[in-house]
Write an enzyme that holds these catalytic residues in place. Structure first.
Site, PDB file in Angstrom:
ATOM      1  N   GLN A 210      45.614  19.198  -6.210  1.00 13.52           N
ATOM      2  CA  GLN A 210      44.794  19.923  -7.187  1.00 13.52           C
ATOM      3  C   GLN A 210      45.077  19.410  -8.596  1.00 13.52           C
ATOM      4  O   GLN A 210      44.173  19.301  -9.425  1.00 13.52           O
ATOM      5  CB  GLN A 210      45.060  21.431  -7.082  1.00 13.52           C
ATOM      6  CG  GLN A 210      44.204  22.275  -8.021  1.00 13.52           C
ATOM      7  CD  GLN A 210      42.702  22.135  -7.759  1.00 13.52           C
ATOM      8  OE1 GLN A 210      42.253  22.290  -6.631  1.00 13.52           O
ATOM      9  NE2 GLN A 210      41.917  21.827  -8.801  1.00 13.52           N
TER      10      GLN A 210
ATOM     11  N   GLU B 175      32.712  22.295 -10.050  1.00 10.20           N
ATOM     12  CA  GLU B 175      33.865  23.187 -10.111  1.00 10.20           C
ATOM     13  C   GLU B 175      35.150  22.359 -10.142  1.00 10.20           C
ATOM     14  O   GLU B 175      35.370  21.507  -9.287  1.00 10.20           O
ATOM     15  CB  GLU B 175      33.892  24.122  -8.901  1.00 10.20           C
ATOM     16  CG  GLU B 175      35.013  25.139  -9.019  1.00 10.20           C
ATOM     17  CD  GLU B 175      35.045  26.125  -7.852  1.00 10.20           C
ATOM     18  OE1 GLU B 175      35.034  25.671  -6.699  1.00 10.20           O
ATOM     19  OE2 GLU B 175      35.085  27.333  -8.119  1.00 10.20           O
TER      20      GLU B 175
ATOM     21  N   LYS C 182      43.187  32.782  10.171  1.00  9.47           N
ATOM     22  CA  LYS C 182      43.798  31.507   9.782  1.00  9.47           C
ATOM     23  C   LYS C 182      43.908  31.421   8.263  1.00  9.47           C
ATOM     24  O   LYS C 182      42.920  31.193   7.561  1.00  9.47           O
ATOM     25  CB  LYS C 182      42.963  30.324  10.276  1.00  9.47           C
ATOM     26  CG  LYS C 182      43.705  29.020  10.155  1.00  9.47           C
ATOM     27  CD  LYS C 182      42.811  27.850   9.809  1.00  9.47           C
ATOM     28  CE  LYS C 182      42.847  27.481   8.364  1.00  9.47           C
ATOM     29  NZ  LYS C 182      44.126  27.127   7.750  1.00  9.47           N
TER      30      LYS C 182
ATOM     31  N   CYS D  27      37.792  31.688  -8.304  1.00 12.52           N
ATOM     32  CA  CYS D  27      36.383  31.307  -8.167  1.00 12.52           C
ATOM     33  C   CYS D  27      35.537  32.008  -9.217  1.00 12.52           C
ATOM     34  O   CYS D  27      34.428  31.577  -9.521  1.00 12.52           O
ATOM     35  CB  CYS D  27      35.865  31.547  -6.759  1.00 12.52           C
ATOM     36  SG  CYS D  27      36.380  33.079  -6.068  1.00 12.52           S
TER      37      CYS D  27
ATOM     38  N   GLU E 171      32.037  32.548   0.920  1.00 13.70           N
ATOM     39  CA  GLU E 171      32.292  32.637  -0.524  1.00 13.70           C
ATOM     40  C   GLU E 171      32.830  31.286  -0.946  1.00 13.70           C
ATOM     41  O   GLU E 171      33.881  30.849  -0.450  1.00 13.70           O
ATOM     42  CB  GLU E 171      33.326  33.728  -0.840  1.00 13.70           C
ATOM     43  CG  GLU E 171      32.768  35.126  -0.834  1.00 13.70           C
ATOM     44  CD  GLU E 171      31.583  35.328  -1.756  1.00 13.70           C
ATOM     45  OE1 GLU E 171      31.479  34.616  -2.781  1.00 13.70           O
ATOM     46  OE2 GLU E 171      30.738  36.179  -1.442  1.00 13.70           O
TER      47      GLU E 171
HETATM   48  P1  ADP Z   1      40.436  23.956  -0.606  1.00 13.15           P
HETATM   49  O1  ADP Z   1      39.943  22.581  -0.921  1.00 13.15           O
HETATM   50  O2  ADP Z   1      40.318  24.909  -1.731  1.00 13.15           O
HETATM   51  O3  ADP Z   1      41.742  24.006   0.112  1.00 13.15           O
HETATM   52  P2  ADP Z   1      39.081  24.315   1.909  1.00 13.15           P
HETATM   53  O4  ADP Z   1      37.664  24.683   2.132  1.00 13.15           O
HETATM   54  O5  ADP Z   1      39.544  22.993   2.358  1.00 13.15           O
HETATM   55  O6  ADP Z   1      39.336  24.563   0.375  1.00 13.15           O
HETATM   56  O7  ADP Z   1      40.039  25.398   2.560  1.00 13.15           O
HETATM   57  C1  ADP Z   1      39.696  26.741   2.743  1.00 13.15           C
HETATM   58  C2  ADP Z   1      40.121  27.148   4.144  1.00 13.15           C
HETATM   59  O8  ADP Z   1      39.307  26.437   5.079  1.00 13.15           O
HETATM   60  C3  ADP Z   1      41.565  26.814   4.487  1.00 13.15           C
HETATM   61  O9  ADP Z   1      42.122  27.866   5.248  1.00 13.15           O
HETATM   62  C4  ADP Z   1      41.418  25.549   5.273  1.00 13.15           C
HETATM   63  O10 ADP Z   1      42.496  25.330   6.165  1.00 13.15           O
HETATM   64  C5  ADP Z   1      40.144  25.828   6.049  1.00 13.15           C
HETATM   65  N1  ADP Z   1      39.514  24.625   6.601  1.00 13.15           N
HETATM   66  C6  ADP Z   1      39.584  23.348   6.148  1.00 13.15           C
HETATM   67  N2  ADP Z   1      38.895  22.512   6.952  1.00 13.15           N
HETATM   68  C7  ADP Z   1      38.358  23.258   7.936  1.00 13.15           C
HETATM   69  C8  ADP Z   1      37.527  22.989   9.086  1.00 13.15           C
HETATM   70  N3  ADP Z   1      37.112  21.773   9.382  1.00 13.15           N
HETATM   71  N4  ADP Z   1      37.172  24.020   9.868  1.00 13.15           N
HETATM   72  C9  ADP Z   1      37.553  25.284   9.568  1.00 13.15           C
HETATM   73  N5  ADP Z   1      38.354  25.596   8.543  1.00 13.15           N
HETATM   74  C10 ADP Z   1      38.752  24.606   7.720  1.00 13.15           C
END
Ligand code: ADP
Length: 477
Positions: free
Chosen positions: A327, A379, A171, A280, A246
């Site tokens: 962002q 961050e 994903k 990061c 990470e």
């Molecule tokens: P950012 O704020 O940098 O987008 P996220 O942690 O929200 O960081 O996103 C990193 C990844 O985690 C993306 O692929 C996002 O779709 C996924 N993600 C966000 N929410 C969930 C969740 N509840 N369960 C699993 N994956 C998630």
């Protein structure tokens, strides 16, 4: 417009789609990409589970050929894929091509690694017994990736997962599906059996969550925010599943009085502002000793004057746009927070207008910051950097380590004594001497400590620690 679909059990499917927008030119739709459902995710997990027994026992030559073909095709198409990356994420075209080359190198590395898989044979402590130590693949691996490295991070998770015999549900981040789709298409055409690699693009709260909730996912490798990382951890403990995280960084770069000023300024400008500070490993805390402080700030500010912020595709652009509106708001909110906290805005801080509508922000430098301010502890993930003045090396080291994170830590110095001491005492997974804190090789371990990372390192041969489970077998001879 064509809809780029999800790949589930070897079939391209999906009719609901979302627009992939170019942050350098918000009028441009890069493409329409499928928006997968929880049902799609369940089907993908079932397909990966069904494909696992055969793939886990596949010959290493078959895996080598597929990984090698993928590496070769990515390299052959580096300019085209780099342009796609620059358009969907906003890093400059040279940075995007560089990242694409790195993705190719990662596939080439694991194409080699798969030919070297081996175990150990060891005499037992008891007579007439042989002991073998081997590594088994885990099973179905869930791969969840962020938007800031749209091709390299998927590559460094997919390549080892396949190399060690796992099957995958992948994903990618909502904002950058195009490079992920391209990699999956390349691997599919390279001959991966159906169900071995499944792509489910869609929302984290839907597709990602369905992966977290499945008892059939044996391991999850995640790169993203700390908040989501904690959800991955909690759900994985619930299912007794292996996981690797990470997350963020607040990486320090120490500049000592004896530093070569040019080396320090180039490293700081690269670390803090290239890739729009959206790495990061970016350095957002410059910890500078008194004797060089004013000279360093003057030289860095002069360097920032020369950096061109513009459309990622334009030649001559040094810094592309911020990835999206959300962002950008985070970045500008932190700039306001920094001013309110009493740091001095030494450069930047303003939004910029360019020929194409996009999320353009000046590189922003705060001076007179303290390590306790929010801009120094949290961050930001944008081109916003603070300079913290310290008395001497000892205070610099203590300040560098005084952070909830521990990914990358840098020092600019010509002193062997200080460089050696810093390498030994920096509380970080990666240490850089006279180099930017960002910009890592593809064949050596990547990862951090404290709040930055959890679980085994990624990349290189250390990747086996996550993607396999060790087995010890005893035989009466
Ligand atoms: P950012 O704020 O940098 O987008 P996220 O942690 O929200 O960081 O996103 C990193 C990844 O985690 C993306 O692929 C996002 O779709 C996924 N993600 C966000 N929410 C969930 C969740 N509840 N369960 C699993 N994956 C998630």
């Amino acid at each position: 417009m064509t809809i780029y679909q999800n790949l589930i059990a070897g079939e391209w499917i999906g009719s609901d789609a979302t627009k992939n927008i170019n942050p350098s030119d918000t009028n441009e739709v890069v493409g329409l990409y499928a928006d997968g459902s929880a049902e799609d995710t369940k089907n993908a997990i079932a397909a990966a589970k069904a494909a696992f027994p055969a793939w886990s026992r596949s010959g290493i030559w078959e895996r080598h050929v597929i990984l090698k073909k993928a590496g070769d095709e990515i390299m052959a198409r580096k300019d085209e894929l780099g342009a796609l990356l620059a358009r969907e994420e906003g890093k400059t075209l040279p940075e995007a091509i560089g990242e694409t080359i790195r993705a190719s190198q990662i596939f080439e590395f694991f194409a080699g690694e798969v030919l070297r898989l081996a175990g150990e044979t060891i005499p037992s402590a008891r007579p007439n017994i042989g002991v073998e130590i081997t590594r088994d693949p885990l099973g179905v691996i869930g791969i969840i990736t962020p938007w800031n490295f749209p091709i390299a991070i998927p590559a460094w998770k997919i390549a080892p997962a396949l190399c060690y015999g796992n099957t995958i549900v992948f994903k990618p981040a909502e904002l950058v599906p195009a490079c992920s789709w391209a990699i999956v298409d390349i691997l599919h055409r390279a001959g991966l059996p159906k169900g071995v690699l499944n792509l489910v693009m869609g929302k984290g709260s839907v597709v990602g969550q369905a992966m977290l909730d499945s008892p059939d996912v044996a391991g999850i490798t995640f790169t993203g925010s700390t908040g989501t990382g904690k959800r991955v951890a909690a759900a994985s403990l619930e299912h007794n599943r292996k996981f690797q995280l990470e997350m963020g960084g607040k990486n320090p770069m120490v500049v000592l009085d004896d530093a070569d000023l040019n080396v320090a300024v180039e490293a700081a400008a690269n670390s803090g502002f290239f890739s729009t500070g959206q790495r990061c490993t970016a350095s957002s805390r410059l910890i500078v000793t008194e004797g060089i402080h004013d000279k360093f700030v003057a030289a860095l500010t002069a360097k920032l004057e020369t950096l061109v912020v513009d459309n990622a595709m334009k030649s001559g652009t040094h810094i592309g746009p911020v990835v999206d509106e959300k962002q950008l708001k985070t970045d500008t909110d932190y700039i306001e927070i920094g001013k309110k906290e009493g740091a001095k805005l030494a450069f930047g801080g303003e939004l910029l207008k360019r020929d194409t509508p996009g999320f353009y922000l000046q590189p922003t430098l705060f001076t007179e910051a303290t390590n306790q301010m929010r801009i120094s502890r949290e961050e930001i993930f944008g081109p916003v950097v603070s300079v913290i003045r310290v008395k001497d090396y000892e205070e610099a080291l203590a300040t560098a380590n005084d952070t909830p994170f521990g990914l990358s830590s840098g020092i600019a110095t010509t002193s062997l004594k200080h460089a050696t001491h810093f390498k030994r005492n920096a509380e970080a997974g990666m240490v850089m001497v006279n180099l930017p804190t960002a910009g890592v090789d593809f064949h050596v371990p990547f990862g951090g400590r404290k709040g930055s990372s959890y679980g085994p390192r990624e990349q290189g041969k250390y990747a086996a620690e996550f993607y396999t489970s060790v087995k010890t077998s005893y035989t009466l001879a």
